[in-house]
Design an enzyme around this catalytic site. Structure first.
Site, PDB file in Angstrom:
ATOM      1  N   GLU A 312      41.738 -46.631 -31.268  1.00 38.16           N
ATOM      2  CA  GLU A 312      40.416 -46.793 -30.648  1.00 38.16           C
ATOM      3  C   GLU A 312      39.330 -47.071 -31.690  1.00 38.16           C
ATOM      4  O   GLU A 312      38.264 -46.460 -31.676  1.00 38.16           O
ATOM      5  CB  GLU A 312      40.064 -45.557 -29.807  1.00 38.16           C
ATOM      6  CG  GLU A 312      41.044 -45.320 -28.674  1.00 38.16           C
ATOM      7  CD  GLU A 312      40.686 -44.166 -27.758  1.00 38.16           C
ATOM      8  OE1 GLU A 312      39.983 -43.244 -28.203  1.00 38.16           O
ATOM      9  OE2 GLU A 312      41.116 -44.197 -26.590  1.00 38.16           O
ATOM     10  N   ASP A 386      47.149 -40.385 -21.522  1.00 41.17           N
ATOM     11  CA  ASP A 386      45.904 -39.762 -21.973  1.00 41.17           C
ATOM     12  C   ASP A 386      45.405 -38.664 -21.035  1.00 41.17           C
ATOM     13  O   ASP A 386      44.444 -38.892 -20.303  1.00 41.17           O
ATOM     14  CB  ASP A 386      44.827 -40.854 -22.115  1.00 41.17           C
ATOM     15  CG  ASP A 386      43.575 -40.336 -22.797  1.00 41.17           C
ATOM     16  OD1 ASP A 386      43.596 -39.200 -23.287  1.00 41.17           O
ATOM     17  OD2 ASP A 386      42.574 -41.075 -22.821  1.00 41.17           O
ATOM     18  N   GLU A 414      38.074 -34.018 -18.829  1.00 38.80           N
ATOM     19  CA  GLU A 414      37.624 -35.411 -18.825  1.00 38.80           C
ATOM     20  C   GLU A 414      38.030 -36.142 -17.548  1.00 38.80           C
ATOM     21  O   GLU A 414      37.233 -36.864 -16.966  1.00 38.80           O
ATOM     22  CB  GLU A 414      38.204 -36.124 -20.059  1.00 38.80           C
ATOM     23  CG  GLU A 414      37.862 -37.599 -20.107  1.00 38.80           C
ATOM     24  CD  GLU A 414      38.383 -38.292 -21.360  1.00 38.80           C
ATOM     25  OE1 GLU A 414      39.000 -37.623 -22.219  1.00 38.80           O
ATOM     26  OE2 GLU A 414      38.159 -39.508 -21.485  1.00 38.80           O
TER      27      GLU A 414
HETATM   28  O1  GCW Z   1      40.787 -39.445 -23.805  1.00 35.91           O
HETATM   29  C1  GCW Z   1      40.298 -40.381 -24.695  1.00 35.91           C
HETATM   30  C2  GCW Z   1      38.818 -40.188 -24.630  1.00 35.91           C
HETATM   31  C3  GCW Z   1      38.110 -40.493 -25.929  1.00 35.91           C
HETATM   32  C4  GCW Z   1      38.811 -39.712 -27.034  1.00 35.91           C
HETATM   33  C5  GCW Z   1      40.248 -40.186 -27.124  1.00 35.91           C
HETATM   34  C6  GCW Z   1      41.060 -39.423 -28.159  1.00 35.91           C
HETATM   35  C7  GCW Z   1      37.894 -38.696 -28.993  1.00 35.91           C
HETATM   36  O2  GCW Z   1      38.291 -40.970 -23.584  1.00 35.91           O
HETATM   37  O3  GCW Z   1      36.780 -40.093 -25.790  1.00 35.91           O
HETATM   38  O4  GCW Z   1      38.158 -39.860 -28.276  1.00 35.91           O
HETATM   39  O5  GCW Z   1      40.883 -39.980 -25.892  1.00 35.91           O
HETATM   40  O6  GCW Z   1      41.767 -38.515 -27.764  1.00 35.91           O
HETATM   41  O7  GCW Z   1      40.977 -39.730 -29.319  1.00 35.91           O
END
Ligand code: GCW
Length: 721
Positions: A312, A386, A414
């Site tokens: 990311e 995720d 989240e």
């Molecule tokens: O779940 C996703 C989130 C990001 C997060 C990423 C991660 C810290 O949307 O905000 O970044 O995972 O775990 O690195």
């Protein structure tokens, strides 16, 4: 000396007692450490008989907090100050290590402290000269402190303390919170206010909350905290900030909590003035070695680094054509002389990579097994995508025989309603921990991987992405505190049952009244499944709105990154719905051990709750219930909403049985949750219906708004994004 101590203890005790009484308004600040006076008189008298005074041996900072906690806790619970006494007599609560107390060491004659390790404790009933007493001990002061919390819990939860013989030992070494807190105090995916860390006033001002944070963590066995976001800012590694970090570490230390930092891979360039961060370059290696030495000069027990690399947009070793192992080892070698560790995250995936996102982390890390320094742990999210409401366990668990894999759970919600929806997460954690990986045949559950027993790992760990902020009640939703608590308990013992954890939490945080316990338990235990049902039942995943991840967005497609869209995951079309991860599709099933690959890979044997995770299924496919897939999907979505109604009705029966403040708070939030659940259900079904072309069965209340309406919902300024 002793006299001043006794006096001091009395004062502290009285202050804590006053504090306890004054804060009768239940704003949630006290978490599960409420220590209110026991209302059941006969029980209270029984306890008072058994604990008449306290003898505490040891003067270390940890013993000072143990003393504060036990004196304050018992004084609150008993409604009278419990005094300290030097001489051991009938009704003494004797606390200390055998080194500090001859009496304890003689009482231990037939018991061994060998098995309980550095952090374990014993709590037992004993007799000296026919005088009955209770002993709390351990090999170390920290062990004793954990024993103190355990003993207080027994009383808080109204357990008998007459014939005690309890030993407790953590099954996992590194039990951590990961704070995704930025230096500007915004918290990524944080919904409970700003970061607790007030960088602008540290190190001079020590907010009393830092200490309460440490108390709460120690009371559930958490022994480490990564205080900065994995989307890291190199600034925190500069002397200006290290001084602040050191001040926090000083507060946490007596509670057995070590501080860790996230390390931005490009830090040598950003704050070190180097031209490169290539992990094999001599000057880069020197930079990290020197930086680490500097960090330890501020924080002698610094825990180590947590790193998100090449994911990311974060920089990493691959920017220089190096592997994750080469990157991790660079930092691991730097912290090794100081007993530090590196937690290297496996949350890596790239949009440029044509491979199914669910497969990428395994593809990246499996070939590196055995190539890491022995103080590196690979930190793996519970599932391969995720933190979705439901995912199968991550195939890296069981696949890394020579490299410790540690668990990363998300405590902040989240994808599960953030600070608004009631979702008790321990059943999700439990489901993952008890999944059988079959790595060494049947009985190779995930918990055995992460407690190190399956492969004899040198290091073991569990981390939870924190849900804590500066909201008065710490976590936003009053029930969300249970997720912090549960994370700690499961890190201590990954085999603990979610239901038992909930019971303990309810008793301490709300009430020991059986009706209250049963009622809250019922709500908590269905909440996660309800959340799955109204969002992403039957293995659907990643169907949330763009960016804030709160509401539904199954229609999200055509964005710059396909792997951030919902269409990538639902693959809905006229022929059916779901992601084909079998041999005819991405073949992600091949990353699981036999017989799981066959079980998941066969549409007839794949567990239905994961069906659309692994298969693209025709709309008229016959489910085990006899329903078609479409009908079953409708059933689940409607059930999810009904479950929220049930949670609401059940909660309403608590009126007058718990404090009005928290009663109303949860009641109001459940109203919002119901509206949201209906939105999720209607939005998803109406969207999928454009492909299935099948009616929502008449027996259900029909959506009262159109798909267009839901697609236009545009939530602004949601926190945490
Ligand atoms: O779940 C996703 C989130 C990001 C997060 C990423 C991660 C810290 O949307 O905000 O970044 O995972 O775990 O690195």
């Amino acid at each position: 000396m002793k006299k001043t101590l006794v006096l001091l203890t009395c004062i502290v005790g009285t202050i804590m007692l006053i504090r306890t009484q004054k804060s009768k308004a239940e704003d949630g600040y006290r978490l599960w450490l409420r220590y209110d006076q026991i209302e059941n008189d006969s029980l209270l008298n029984e306890y008072r008989q058994l604990v008449k005074c306290i003898t505490i041996n040891g003067e270390s900072p940890t013993m000072i907090v143990a003393r504060e906690e036990i004196v304050g806790g018992l004084s609150g619970l008993f409604g009278n100050s419990v005094s300290e006494n030097e001489e051991v007599k009938e009704g003494t609560l004797l606390i200390g290590t055998p080194e500090n107390s001859l009496t304890i060491s003689s009482l231990l004659a037939d018991k061994t402290l060998e098995d309980i390790g550095n952090e374990g404790f014993l709590v037992f009933s004993a007799e000296v000269n026919k005088q009955k007493m209770t002993v709390i001990t351990g090999n170390t002061d920290i062990g004793v402190l954990y024993g103190v919390y355990h003993f207080l819990k027994l009383i808080q939860t109204h357990q008998s303390i007459t014939e005690l013989n309890i030993s407790g030992t953590p099954k996992i070494q590194h039990r951590l919170l990961n704070h995704w807190d930025n230096l500007d105090r915004k918290v990524e995916r944080g919904y409970a206010g700003f970061s607790l860390w007030k960088w602008n006033t540290l190190p001079d001002y020590i907010d009393p909350r830092y200490k309460d944070y440490a108390r709460a963590n120690a009371s559930v066995g958490i022994n480490g905290t990564v205080i900065t976001n994995v989307n890291a800012n190199a600034q925190v590694l500069t002397p200006e900030y290290l001084e602040k970090v050191a001040a926090l570490a000083d507060v946490f230390r007596p509670y057995g909590i070590r501080v860790y930092l996230t390390a931005r891979f490009s830090a040598p360039m950003e704050i070190g003035g180097l031209q490169t961060a290539d992990p094999l370059q001599e000057n880069v290696i020197d930079w990290w070695n020197n930086k680490t030495k500097e960090i330890y000069s501020y924080i002698p027990d610094f825990g180590g680094f947590l790193v998100k690399a090449n994911s990311e947009g974060q920089p990493g070793p691959q920017n220089y054509g190096r592997s994750h192992a080469e990157g991790a080892n660079l930092m691991a070698r730097a912290v090794k002389p100081y007993n530090g560790i590196v937690m290297w995250r496996a949350f890596v995936y790239s949009n440029e990579e044509p491979e199914d996102r669910a497969k990428q982390a395994y593809n990246e890390f499996k070939p590196l097994d055995g190539k890491f320094e022995d103080n590196v742990l690979i930190q793996v999210k519970n599932g391969p995508i995720d933190f979705q409401p439901r995912e199968p366990f991550h195939p890296l668990f069981g696949a890394m025989e020579q490299t410790p894999t540690m668990m990363e759970f998300q405590v902040t919600q989240e994808y599960l309603g953030q600070d608004i929806h009631l979702t008790y997460l321990a059943p999700l954690y439990e489901e993952c921990l008890h999944s059988d990986t079959y790595a060494k045949g049947a009985g190779s559950e995930v918990f055995k991987v992460i407690n190190g027993s399956l492969f004899d790992y040198s290091e073991t760990g569990m981390a939870g992405v924190s849900n804590i902020g500066d909201d008065r009640n710490w976590c936003g939703h009053p029930i969300a505190q249970a997720n912090w608590y549960a994370l700690g308990q499961l890190a201590w013992d990954p085999e603990a049952a979610s239901e038992e954890i909930a019971k303990g939490w309810i008793r301490m945080t709300y009430s020991n009244n059986q009706e209250v316990i049963d009622t809250m338990l019922k709500i908590m235990m269905i909440s996660r499944e309800a959340g799955v049902n109204y969002r992403t039942p039957l293995g659907l995943h990643h169907q949330m709105a763009w960016h804030h991840h709160y509401g539904p967005g199954p229609w999200i497609k055509d964005k710059p990154r396909a792997d951030w869209t919902s269409a990538y995951y639902n693959k809905a079309d006229e022929t059916g719905i779901g992601f084909d991860r079998t041999k005819t599709g991405s073949n992600a099933i091949s990353q699981y051990f036999s017989p799981l690959d066959e079980i998941f890979g066969n549409i007839e044997t794949c567990p239905e709750e994961l069906l659309l995770w692994f298969h693209h299924v025709p709309w008229d496919f016959k489910m085990k219930s006899g329903n078609t897939l479409w009908e079953e999907l409708c059933l689940k979505y409607y059930k999810g909403v009904d479950q929220v109604r049930e949670m609401q009705d059940t909660w309403n029966t608590l009126k007058g049985k718990i404090d009005e403040e928290r009663f109303q708070h949860v009641q109001s939030l459940l109203k919002i949750q119901l509206e949201d659940a209906i939105e999720w259900r209607n939005a998803c079904l109406l969207y999928y219906q454009t492909f299935s072309k099948m009616p929502i069965p008449e027996k259900y209340e029909q959506p009262d708004k159109s798909l267009e309406h839901y697609m236009k919902v545009d939530r602004k300024y949601l926190p945490g994004s």
